[in-house]
Design an enzyme around this catalytic site. Structure first.
Site, PDB file in Angstrom:
ATOM      1  N   GLU A  55       0.878  -1.125  -0.165  1.00 21.32           N
ATOM      2  CA  GLU A  55       0.137   0.088   0.012  1.00 21.32           C
ATOM      3  C   GLU A  55       0.844   1.313  -0.020  1.00 21.32           C
ATOM      4  OE1 GLU A  55      -3.548   1.891   2.495  1.00 21.32           O
ATOM      5  OE2 GLU A  55      -3.446  -0.376   2.205  1.00 21.32           O
ATOM      6  N   ASP A  95      -2.759  -2.849   3.062  1.00 22.65           N
ATOM      7  CA  ASP A  95      -3.352  -3.069   4.494  1.00 22.65           C
ATOM      8  C   ASP A  95      -4.461  -4.254   4.538  1.00 22.65           C
ATOM      9  OD1 ASP A  95      -1.719  -1.301   5.312  1.00 22.65           O
ATOM     10  OD2 ASP A  95      -2.907   0.384   5.743  1.00 22.65           O
ATOM     11  N   TYR A 110      -1.472  -4.084  13.477  1.00 18.01           N
ATOM     12  CA  TYR A 110      -2.317  -3.268  12.621  1.00 18.01           C
ATOM     13  C   TYR A 110      -3.113  -2.298  13.369  1.00 18.01           C
ATOM     14  CZ  TYR A 110      -5.684  -2.205   8.964  1.00 18.01           C
ATOM     15  OH  TYR A 110      -6.346  -1.649   8.041  1.00 18.01           O
TER      16      TYR A 110
END
Length: 793
Positions: free
Chosen positions: A7, A101, A317
């Protein structure tokens, strides 16, 4: 050849380092095995705005709703070079790994790029919770087929289309419907999540404003025993609830008279040990609250700092709505904490023994951690963190370690006393073992029992009322929302649904928006000036208040409906609902917005009561008209007199000679003052003009050298003026070479700073210079001998 699509560049570089770098190139990295790692830069592909469609170029009510068929997209012009790199690589590839992601938005970014590149090869998906080498290796050993995430991609597309249709349609609809009634041109921005979020702020603001403090009264009694004295608080059970406040002084006085000096009995005495669990782990919402309270961070700063720590590989994350771990993640976490312990700068606060949290439902729940688990440290000790990153990392680490420390243990004592038929309660607490509280303070907002010492007591003991007190208090208004409180309210919006218990139960933990988008929605409302933030606390503006007064009961502002949409998008992602059918529902909703025109315009007339819309919308006047003295207000493309209906045509453009004119500048011009505009783009280079408003229009003249000068040249004493890309001496034709850059080591040097330098020898301290990857603050001066800029203390 396989292309791995990350990303962001940092993520791509992390992946490449683990898989083995052969050669780094512009926009991609070749791996030793022949595969390629490349990256998006966020949203490379975006949906075309309505202006790209002939039927939607002009703002007209009869062109609504805005539901283009087909939906067209384009490459972001600022990122087209990177798109060309990705496309050229995919044109040569057999397969592609989507390594964006691990979430709905990440899936959407990857899929839209692959679709725009017309890639027809095999798709795989890398789905990992952090960017440590071990996790990346394991992720590539367990790649999933891209088809496993088709439903997630469909939900992401449905969300993007719905927000486009609803956002553009509702913004034009509210703007044009209001304009038809009032003639004003204030733009009323609206959206699927934006508008109900503003409603949360509006409802809280009204609750605060309409709140009337009410007094309440309590009764405390001090009891005397043969062993000593203690205090109890009056209470009564009413309909199963404990009441310990009374509304009138007379009620309390009556109670007081009945018990003063009277004998009583200690009817119940209990001592018990209570375990205090550490707080739950952090998710994307609770970390914003912790960062505000402990560090004073705004939600925007928290998001940026947290993302940076994640990109560097030191936390998992960040855009997660779960405070739980899966059983596997719990085992992995304990292993990682044991790994980093010996080298950690925080090793003194690690527990003696680090065991897996598995089996503790407060922290571990496979179902609640299905997609993304709580934010916890990875198996790498951080390095090269900024001060802000270090502080935020410490919050995450300490919260995680607290869960691994022993529970706190307290002794609680409960005593119930009966006097003249009235009950009194006494509670005390004393610490047996601090446990996790040795490293982490309990939340100050949690109610803590009194910590005092009681005399020896036992059931059936006789007491006498020694004296009484009657504390008087006042009810307090609802708390003002902080930025993170608003994000939390969005996440918990399903819990405030009224009138539909079934929907409320379904949506209880769903809310509106997603962990990845809520901060952005709050930021958008601030940018639209519907609300403002002061010290991270949210205040509704006049513009927000009056817009919400118009649309409060409109379907678009419905929290229930928006939460229901979120539920349906989740069902699409889970494969429980058809994406096509869901899009049809969204289309129907958009068409329904337009159908409310007559009802909305009645509401506008009722609310405005003949007043100009800009006043009701909180659009402040930029100044007074020099011709008719009425307010000049901001319109879409210009500043115009509000007396235009009476024939006044005074306007100031928002852009003049390719120079943007701000509202503040327009106000100065309306006062008849001259303003020097420098750096105006011209055929033969930038030039300067003095601009003035003559009461009807703008007029210009060339400035004199004295008007242009910033100060005397330190070499030849002639005037220094602003040039195209630098500041320079007007004596350059005579050989003077004095110049100063407009930008130096990443920081803009303003004309005012140059004036300061020329007058006193140095500028004020300028923040944010960057050299060799490090940022620093310094004042700058000019070394005449070396004829160079120099840093000064």
């Amino acid at each position: 050849m396989k292309v791995i699509l990350a990303e962001k560049p940092d993520m791509g570089r992390n992946i490449a380092e683990v898989l083995g770098v052969k050669k780094k190139n512009m926009g991609y990295i070749e791996l030793q095995n022949g595969d390629i790692v490349t990256w998006a830069i966020g949203h490379l592909i975006r949906l075309n705005t309505p202006d790209a469609y002939e039927q939607f170029k002009v703002w007209k009510l009869d062109s609504l709703p805005i539901i283009p068929e087909p939906m067209l997209s384009e490459v972001d012009p600022s990122r087209k070079d990177q798109f060309k790199v990705i496309k050229s690589l995919l044109d040569q590839a057999d397969s592609c790994v989507i390594a964006t992601d691990p979430g709905r938005e990440g899936e959407h970014i990857g899929r839209t790029i692959i679709e725009a590149c017309k890639f027809k090869g095999q798709l795989f998906r890398l789905w990992i919770q952090d960017l440590t080498p071990a996790t990346i290796k394991k992720g590539f050993d367990n790649l999933q087929l891209g088809t496993a995430y088709d439903n997630l991609a469909a939900a992401a597309r449905a969300r993007a289309y719905a927000d486009y249709w609803i956002g553009f349609t509702s913004t034009r609809f509210f703007t044009l419907a209001a304009q038809e009634v009032t003639g004003e041109k204030a733009v009323l921005s609206a959206g699927r999540v934006q508008t109900p979020t503003l409603r949360i702020v509006y409802d809280r603001e009204l609750a605060i404003e309409n709140f009337t403090p009410e007094p309440f009264y309590s009764l405390l009694a001090q009891f005397r025993t043969t062993a000593g004295s203690y205090t109890g608080k009056w209470f009564r059970l009413q309909d199963g609830e404990k009441i310990n406040r009374l509304d009138t002084k007379e009620e309390v006085e009556s109670l007081r008279k009945r018990i003063e000096g009277q004998p009583g009995t200690l009817t119940e005495y209990e001592e018990k040990e209570v375990k205090r669990s550490a707080p739950q782990l952090l998710d994307s919402t609770s970390i914003k609250t912790a960062a505000r309270k402990q560090l004073g961070f705004s939600i925007d700063k928290t998001d940026k700092v947290l993302q940076s720590i994640y990109d560097k590989g030191f936390v998992t994350y960040p855009r997660t709505s779960s405070v739980h771990l899966s059983a596997n993640a719990a085992d992995q976490l304990s292993e990682r904490l044991n790994t980093i312990r010996s080298e950690s700068k925080y090793k003194e606060v690690f527990p003696e023994e680090i065991k897996s949290l598995k089996g503790k439902s407060r922290y571990v729940n496979d179902e609640k951690a299905a997609e993304h688990h709580a934010i916890v440290p990875t198996g790498q000790n951080p390095k090269d963190l900024t001060d802000e990153e270090e502080k935020l990392y410490e919050i995450i680490l300490l919260r995680t370690l607290a869960a691994h420390h022993p529970e706190g243990r307290d002794k609680e004592v409960l005593a119930l006393t009966l006097v003249a038929g009235e009950s009194f309660e006494t509670k005390t607490v004393s610490v047996i073992d601090l446990g996790w509280r040795k490293i982490l303070k309990p939340d100050a907002e949690e109610e803590q029992p009194e910590s005092n010492v009681l005399p020896p007591l036992q059931n059936g003991q006789a007491v006498t009322v020694q004296k009484t007190e009657m504390p008087i208090g006042k009810t307090t208004p609802p708390k003002r929302l902080a930025e993170d409180d608003l994000v939390k309210a969005m996440a918990n919006a399903g819990r405030i649904i009224e009138g539909d218990e079934e929907l409320a139960a379904v949506l209880k933990d769903l809310g509106i928006g997603t962990p990845a988008t809520r901060s952005g929605i709050v930021k958008e409302l601030l940018n639209r000036e519907y609300m403002e933030s002061k010290r991270n606390m949210i205040y509704l503006t006049d513009k927000g208040r009056n817009f919400m007064r118009l649309v409060h009961d409109h379907p678009l502002a419905s929290i229930e409906l928006t939460a229901d949409f979120e539920m349906k998008l989740n069902e699409v992602a889970d494969g429980k609902r058809s994406a096509a059918a869901t899009l049809d529902e969204f289309k129907s909703f958009v068409q329904g917005i337009v159908a409310t025109k007559d009802e909305l315009q009645v509401q506008i007339r009722k609310q405005l009561q003949g007043q100009p819309l800009f006043q009701q919308q909180g659009v402040e006047a930029v100044g007074n008209c020099p011709s008719c003295k009425k307010a000049v207000v901001e319109r879409k493309e210009f500043y115009g007199c509000s007396g235009y209906k009476d024939g006044c045509k005074v306007t100031i453009p928002k852009e003049f000679l390719k120079v943007k004119i701000s509202a503040k500048t327009a106000g100065v011009l309306l006062e008849g003052k001259e303003i020097l505009f420098q750096g105006i783009p011209g055929q033969y280079g930038p030039y300067s003009l003095i601009i003035k408003h003559d009461g009807q229009k703008l007029e210009t003249r060339k400035p004199t050298l004295d008007e242009l000068t910033l100060g005397a040249c330190p070499i030849c004493k002639k005037p220094v003026t602003e040039k195209g890309n630098f500041y320079g001496c007007s004596g350059f034709k005579e050989g003077c070479k004095f110049t100063l850059p407009k930008e130096f080591l990443g920081r803009a040097i303003t004309a005012n700073q140059i004036r300061k330098l020329l007058k006193s020898g140095k500028t004020d301290v300028i923040k944010g210079f960057e050299a060799k990857g490090k940022k620093f603050d310094a004042a700058i001066g000019y070394n005449i001998q070396d004829q160079k800029v120099q840093f000064l203390k």
